[in-house]
Write a protein that holds these residues in place. Structure first.
Motif, PDB file in Angstrom:
ATOM      1  N   GLU A  88      37.453  48.389  54.165  1.00 20.74           N
ATOM      2  CA  GLU A  88      36.260  48.018  53.390  1.00 20.74           C
ATOM      3  C   GLU A  88      36.654  47.423  52.028  1.00 20.74           C
ATOM      4  O   GLU A  88      36.071  46.443  51.575  1.00 20.74           O
ATOM      5  CB  GLU A  88      35.339  49.222  53.199  1.00 20.74           C
ATOM      6  CG  GLU A  88      34.470  49.452  54.423  1.00 20.74           C
ATOM      7  CD  GLU A  88      33.686  50.752  54.370  1.00 20.74           C
ATOM      8  OE1 GLU A  88      33.797  51.464  53.359  1.00 20.74           O
ATOM      9  OE2 GLU A  88      32.969  51.032  55.338  1.00 20.74           O
ATOM     10  N   THR A  89      37.666  48.014  51.426  1.00 18.23           N
ATOM     11  CA  THR A  89      38.169  47.481  50.164  1.00 18.23           C
ATOM     12  C   THR A  89      38.657  46.056  50.348  1.00 18.23           C
ATOM     13  O   THR A  89      38.326  45.161  49.583  1.00 18.23           O
ATOM     14  CB  THR A  89      39.333  48.353  49.638  1.00 18.23           C
ATOM     15  OG1 THR A  89      38.873  49.698  49.545  1.00 18.23           O
ATOM     16  CG2 THR A  89      39.809  47.870  48.288  1.00 18.23           C
ATOM     17  N   ARG A  90      39.442  45.855  51.402  1.00 16.38           N
ATOM     18  CA  ARG A  90      39.983  44.515  51.652  1.00 16.38           C
ATOM     19  C   ARG A  90      38.888  43.513  51.928  1.00 16.38           C
ATOM     20  O   ARG A  90      38.951  42.372  51.510  1.00 16.38           O
ATOM     21  CB  ARG A  90      40.962  44.556  52.847  1.00 16.38           C
ATOM     22  CG  ARG A  90      42.178  45.361  52.471  1.00 16.38           C
ATOM     23  CD  ARG A  90      43.369  45.059  53.335  1.00 16.38           C
ATOM     24  NE  ARG A  90      44.445  45.971  52.963  1.00 16.38           N
ATOM     25  CZ  ARG A  90      45.469  46.280  53.728  1.00 16.38           C
ATOM     26  NH1 ARG A  90      45.571  45.737  54.935  1.00 16.38           N
ATOM     27  NH2 ARG A  90      46.403  47.099  53.313  1.00 16.38           N
ATOM     28  N   PHE A  91      37.852  43.968  52.623  1.00 12.90           N
ATOM     29  CA  PHE A  91      36.749  43.080  52.932  1.00 12.90           C
ATOM     30  C   PHE A  91      36.051  42.638  51.645  1.00 12.90           C
ATOM     31  O   PHE A  91      35.739  41.471  51.466  1.00 12.90           O
ATOM     32  CB  PHE A  91      35.761  43.771  53.873  1.00 12.90           C
ATOM     33  CG  PHE A  91      34.601  42.913  54.264  1.00 12.90           C
ATOM     34  CD1 PHE A  91      34.765  41.907  55.213  1.00 12.90           C
ATOM     35  CD2 PHE A  91      33.351  43.089  53.689  1.00 12.90           C
ATOM     36  CE1 PHE A  91      33.705  41.100  55.585  1.00 12.90           C
ATOM     37  CE2 PHE A  91      32.279  42.280  54.046  1.00 12.90           C
ATOM     38  CZ  PHE A  91      32.464  41.290  54.998  1.00 12.90           C
ATOM     39  N   ASN A  92      35.868  43.596  50.754  1.00 14.59           N
ATOM     40  CA  ASN A  92      35.232  43.277  49.475  1.00 14.59           C
ATOM     41  C   ASN A  92      36.086  42.311  48.662  1.00 14.59           C
ATOM     42  O   ASN A  92      35.572  41.402  48.023  1.00 14.59           O
ATOM     43  CB  ASN A  92      34.989  44.559  48.668  1.00 14.59           C
ATOM     44  CG  ASN A  92      33.866  45.378  49.269  1.00 14.59           C
ATOM     45  OD1 ASN A  92      33.043  44.840  50.006  1.00 14.59           O
ATOM     46  ND2 ASN A  92      33.854  46.659  48.981  1.00 14.59           N
ATOM     47  N   GLN A  93      37.402  42.529  48.723  1.00 17.30           N
ATOM     48  CA  GLN A  93      38.305  41.632  48.006  1.00 17.30           C
ATOM     49  C   GLN A  93      38.200  40.211  48.561  1.00 17.30           C
ATOM     50  O   GLN A  93      38.098  39.241  47.834  1.00 17.30           O
ATOM     51  CB  GLN A  93      39.746  42.134  48.105  1.00 17.30           C
ATOM     52  CG  GLN A  93      40.005  43.323  47.177  1.00 17.30           C
ATOM     53  CD  GLN A  93      41.341  43.978  47.444  1.00 17.30           C
ATOM     54  OE1 GLN A  93      42.020  43.622  48.396  1.00 17.30           O
ATOM     55  NE2 GLN A  93      41.711  44.926  46.607  1.00 17.30           N
ATOM     56  N   LEU A  94      38.183  40.124  49.888  1.00 17.09           N
ATOM     57  CA  LEU A  94      38.050  38.821  50.548  1.00 17.09           C
ATOM     58  C   LEU A  94      36.733  38.172  50.135  1.00 17.09           C
ATOM     59  O   LEU A  94      36.660  36.970  49.863  1.00 17.09           O
ATOM     60  CB  LEU A  94      38.099  39.006  52.071  1.00 17.09           C
ATOM     61  CG  LEU A  94      37.901  37.754  52.917  1.00 17.09           C
ATOM     62  CD1 LEU A  94      39.055  36.775  52.695  1.00 17.09           C
ATOM     63  CD2 LEU A  94      37.781  38.088  54.388  1.00 17.09           C
ATOM     64  N   ASP A  95      35.720  39.002  50.078  1.00 17.32           N
ATOM     65  CA  ASP A  95      34.402  38.541  49.688  1.00 17.32           C
ATOM     66  C   ASP A  95      34.424  37.915  48.291  1.00 17.32           C
ATOM     67  O   ASP A  95      33.830  36.875  48.045  1.00 17.32           O
ATOM     68  CB  ASP A  95      33.448  39.741  49.694  1.00 17.32           C
ATOM     69  CG  ASP A  95      32.107  39.349  50.276  1.00 17.32           C
ATOM     70  OD1 ASP A  95      32.103  38.652  51.312  1.00 17.32           O
ATOM     71  OD2 ASP A  95      31.079  39.726  49.685  1.00 17.32           O
ATOM     72  N   GLN A  96      35.147  38.561  47.411  1.00 14.55           N
ATOM     73  CA  GLN A  96      35.256  38.056  46.042  1.00 14.55           C
ATOM     74  C   GLN A  96      36.004  36.731  45.998  1.00 14.55           C
ATOM     75  O   GLN A  96      35.635  35.809  45.275  1.00 14.55           O
ATOM     76  CB  GLN A  96      35.972  39.086  45.168  1.00 14.55           C
ATOM     77  CG  GLN A  96      35.088  40.290  44.857  1.00 14.55           C
ATOM     78  CD  GLN A  96      35.525  40.973  43.588  1.00 14.55           C
ATOM     79  OE1 GLN A  96      36.691  40.877  43.196  1.00 14.55           O
ATOM     80  NE2 GLN A  96      34.613  41.652  42.926  1.00 14.55           N
ATOM     81  N   VAL A  97      37.067  36.657  46.793  1.00  8.39           N
ATOM     82  CA  VAL A  97      37.843  35.415  46.862  1.00  8.39           C
ATOM     83  C   VAL A  97      36.948  34.271  47.323  1.00  8.39           C
ATOM     84  O   VAL A  97      36.932  33.192  46.735  1.00  8.39           O
ATOM     85  CB  VAL A  97      39.046  35.576  47.828  1.00  8.39           C
ATOM     86  CG1 VAL A  97      39.691  34.220  48.103  1.00  8.39           C
ATOM     87  CG2 VAL A  97      40.075  36.533  47.250  1.00  8.39           C
TER      88      VAL A  97
END
Lengths: 106, 106
Positions: A88-97
């Motif tokens: 979930e953290t990684r998904f959010n990071q990707l989302d920000q990118v």
DNA sequence: TATTTGCGAAACCGAAAAGTTGCATATATA
DNA sequence: TATATATGCAACTTTTCGGTTTCGCAAATA
């Protein structure tokens, strides 16, 4: 005899049994009818599932109804949770990118 | 060779390895230092984890860094989901029962 | 009461798994 | 170049696992 919940769930037949009795209690014979094995083999699986408290029994005359101890399944969910946090953290990071890229394009 | 994700996760050492490399990649030697087994045993576990795509490798010189393929863990989560639905439903039902009791008390 | 039915438990068997040992290979380093 | 280090792989052994067969027991039924 390891008999932990992960080892119990490792066998595909046992996973199928779990899914089968998740909603309604069933007798060993009724369960066995759904598989290509003997009643005794199913009985053995049920013993393993009972030993690690994934399944509970209820005797009715000469029949024994087995049903899923759903709370025990939460233990697996609990173990998965640490990894869910990661993805979930990684998904959010990707989302920000992605958001940043979109922003810069404008 | 069954080599499915549930069988991979059944072994406690493999679960520990998974947790260990979930956040940072590690070499077999570094991983083995955390357990009471030989490097070869760890290597074998890593092979099994690699075969069912739970783990990916990255070669750096003569070292190989192993890290978790977190997306693959979602497969377990997906299987658990059907049961999560059940226990959430039951929880809501219990919640309603409690609400009704409370209501009647008034 | 005799027979059928539903079940668990024990004994046995073959296949698979887990660990160990030994070896081969490639990359560092002296 | 010779040696040390990091690793994978194959062979072998021991243990575990899943399944079948056989048995015994208790409850239902004829």
């Amino acid at each position: 005899m390891r008999r932990d919940i992960f080892q119990a769930v490792a066998d595909p037949t046992r996973r199928a049994i779990i899914a089968l009795i998740a909603l309604q209690a069933m007798t060993p014979n009724a369960i066995a009818e759904n598989f290509n094995t003997t009643r005794q083999a199913v009985s053995k699986h049920l013993r393993i599932l009972t030993e690690c408290e994934l399944v509970k029994q209820e005797q009715k005359g000469r029949e024994i109804y087995y049903s899923l101890e759903i709370d025990k399944m939460k233990e697996i969910d609990k173990w998965i949770e640490q990894f869910r946090k990661i993805w979930e953290t990684r998904f959010n990071q990707l989302d920000q990118v992605l958001a940043t890229i979109k922003k810069n394009k404008k």
